[in-house]
Scaffold this active site. Structure first.
Site, PDB file in Angstrom:
ATOM      1  CE  LYS A  23       5.405 -83.276 -16.520  1.00 58.67           C
ATOM      2  NZ  LYS A  23       4.390 -82.841 -15.523  1.00 58.67           N
ATOM      3  CE1 TYR A  83       1.388 -80.056 -19.299  1.00 59.23           C
ATOM      4  CE2 TYR A  83       3.533 -79.023 -19.585  1.00 59.23           C
ATOM      5  CZ  TYR A  83       2.769 -80.111 -19.220  1.00 59.23           C
ATOM      6  OH  TYR A  83       3.379 -81.254 -18.763  1.00 59.23           O
ATOM      7  CG  ASN A 129       4.298 -84.471 -12.104  1.00 59.86           C
ATOM      8  OD1 ASN A 129       4.898 -84.078 -13.092  1.00 59.86           O
ATOM      9  ND2 ASN A 129       2.983 -84.361 -11.976  1.00 59.86           N
ATOM     10  CG  HIS A 168       2.749 -84.781 -20.394  1.00 55.04           C
ATOM     11  ND1 HIS A 168       1.687 -84.044 -19.929  1.00 55.04           N
ATOM     12  CD2 HIS A 168       2.405 -85.208 -21.641  1.00 55.04           C
ATOM     13  CE1 HIS A 168       0.745 -84.012 -20.869  1.00 55.04           C
ATOM     14  NE2 HIS A 168       1.155 -84.710 -21.918  1.00 55.04           N
ATOM     15  CD  GLU A 201      -0.597 -84.031 -24.766  1.00 52.83           C
ATOM     16  OE1 GLU A 201      -1.252 -83.380 -23.930  1.00 52.83           O
ATOM     17  OE2 GLU A 201      -0.087 -85.141 -24.505  1.00 52.83           O
TER      18      GLU A 201
HETATM   19  P1  ADP Z   1      -1.175 -84.910 -15.142  1.00 48.61           P
HETATM   20  O1  ADP Z   1       0.236 -84.547 -15.551  1.00 48.61           O
HETATM   21  O2  ADP Z   1      -1.195 -86.033 -14.167  1.00 48.61           O
HETATM   22  O3  ADP Z   1      -2.069 -85.147 -16.336  1.00 48.61           O
HETATM   23  P2  ADP Z   1      -2.514 -82.341 -14.863  1.00 48.61           P
HETATM   24  O4  ADP Z   1      -2.836 -82.454 -16.309  1.00 48.61           O
HETATM   25  O5  ADP Z   1      -3.627 -82.045 -13.924  1.00 48.61           O
HETATM   26  O6  ADP Z   1      -1.755 -83.649 -14.345  1.00 48.61           O
HETATM   27  O7  ADP Z   1      -1.430 -81.196 -14.662  1.00 48.61           O
HETATM   28  C1  ADP Z   1      -0.380 -81.013 -15.579  1.00 48.61           C
HETATM   29  C2  ADP Z   1       0.899 -80.786 -14.823  1.00 48.61           C
HETATM   30  O8  ADP Z   1       0.813 -79.571 -14.112  1.00 48.61           O
HETATM   31  C3  ADP Z   1       1.232 -81.823 -13.748  1.00 48.61           C
HETATM   32  O9  ADP Z   1       1.838 -82.987 -14.262  1.00 48.61           O
HETATM   33  C4  ADP Z   1       2.162 -81.054 -12.860  1.00 48.61           C
HETATM   34  O10 ADP Z   1       3.472 -80.998 -13.386  1.00 48.61           O
HETATM   35  C5  ADP Z   1       1.561 -79.661 -12.886  1.00 48.61           C
HETATM   36  N1  ADP Z   1       0.640 -79.468 -11.751  1.00 48.61           N
HETATM   37  C6  ADP Z   1      -0.570 -80.020 -11.574  1.00 48.61           C
HETATM   38  N2  ADP Z   1      -1.137 -79.644 -10.433  1.00 48.61           N
HETATM   39  C7  ADP Z   1      -0.247 -78.777  -9.845  1.00 48.61           C
HETATM   40  C8  ADP Z   1      -0.211 -78.043  -8.637  1.00 48.61           C
HETATM   41  N3  ADP Z   1      -1.243 -78.083  -7.780  1.00 48.61           N
HETATM   42  N4  ADP Z   1       0.865 -77.288  -8.380  1.00 48.61           N
HETATM   43  C9  ADP Z   1       1.899 -77.217  -9.227  1.00 48.61           C
HETATM   44  N5  ADP Z   1       1.955 -77.893 -10.394  1.00 48.61           N
HETATM   45  C10 ADP Z   1       0.899 -78.676 -10.706  1.00 48.61           C
HETATM   46 MG    MG Z   2      -2.686 -83.874 -17.926  1.00 48.95          MG
END
Ligand code: ADP
Ligand code: MG
Length: 199
Positions: free
Chosen positions: A71, A111, A174, A177, A188
């Site tokens: 990212k 997304y 974070n 992905h 994807e």
């Molecule tokens: P993951 O990436 O671990 O699969 P999710 O699919 O739940 O997590 O969420 C997709 C992405 O959305 C996350 O990687 C993160 O970048 C963002 N995200 C998730 N939860 C939050 C939050 N509470 N606040 C801001 N961004 C979030």
């Molecule tokens: Mg996810």
């Protein structure tokens, strides 16, 4: 997976041929088996193995492909190499990779599953803010091994040694992905790559 099967198949063919030879030498059998009959017998065992999950001693390998994204927060800090090192150390092979910059619309489609979540708009803006590195990872149970080396969504909750524990800035920024299942992985991967680009 198929290579493993073929070699097992040949191995069993040999075993069965020897067994039949043994039966003939010891006069338990008076007629000959041709190659086709032996293969039919083997097919019977393999069909049983598939439907009734009888193990013939072969370790079943599930080779999967999954989509990974490095990212913007990570590309900005020159962490591409460090993250790739972690992926490769986890046994994942990078079979396709490119650096691209998404528009907000393109991030939005990627997304779409999160469109009802409160962070959807923030997430799409972030993913379109700077270049990302999209990649296809291949390996045994690639989807779950990648999720494992990524660590929990929130870096505070991520295990030691994971990518997010070491590099993520926040729950939103974070660093990586990873597809969360076979269906999402298929969508994807096809969103970014053609079959010819995965080698
Ligand atoms: P993951 O990436 O671990 O699969 P999710 O699919 O739940 O997590 O969420 C997709 C992405 O959305 C996350 O990687 C993160 O970048 C963002 N995200 C998730 N939860 C939050 C939050 N509470 N606040 C801001 N961004 C979030
Ligand atoms: Mg996810």
């Amino acid at each position: 997976k198929y290579i493993q099967w073929i070699s097992n198949y040949d191995y069993l063919y040999l075993k069965l041929s020897y067994f039949i030879l043994y039966l003939k030498i010891n006069k338990y059998l008076s007629f000959d088996f041709d190659r086709l009959t032996i293969y039919s017998l083997l097919n019977f065992f393999f069909i049983n193995e598939i439907y009734f999950n009888i193990s013939l001693g072969a370790k079943k390998m599930v080779v999967q492909r999954t989509l990974s994204i490095i990212k913007p927060d990570a590309t900005r800090r020159n962490l591409t190499g460090a993250i790739n090192q972690k992926l490769e150390n986890a046994g994942l092979r990078i079979i396709a990779q490119k650096r691209i910059k998404l528009s907000k619309e393109q991030a939005g489609i990627f997304y779409l599953v999160h469109k009802e979540r409160p962070f959807y708009d923030e997430l799409c803006s972030f993913m379109a803010s700077e270049p990302i590195v999209v990649q296809v990872l291949e390996g045994e149970d690639a989807i779950s091994s990648n999720r494992k080396v990524m660590g929990a969504t929130n870096p505070v909750e991520a295990d030691d040694g994971t990518i997010r524990k070491e590099f993520a800035l926040s729950i939103g920024e974070n660093s990586v992905h990873g597809s969360d299942g076979e269906t999402t992985a298929a969508f994807e991967i096809s969103y970014f790559f053609s079959g010819l680009e995965m080698v």
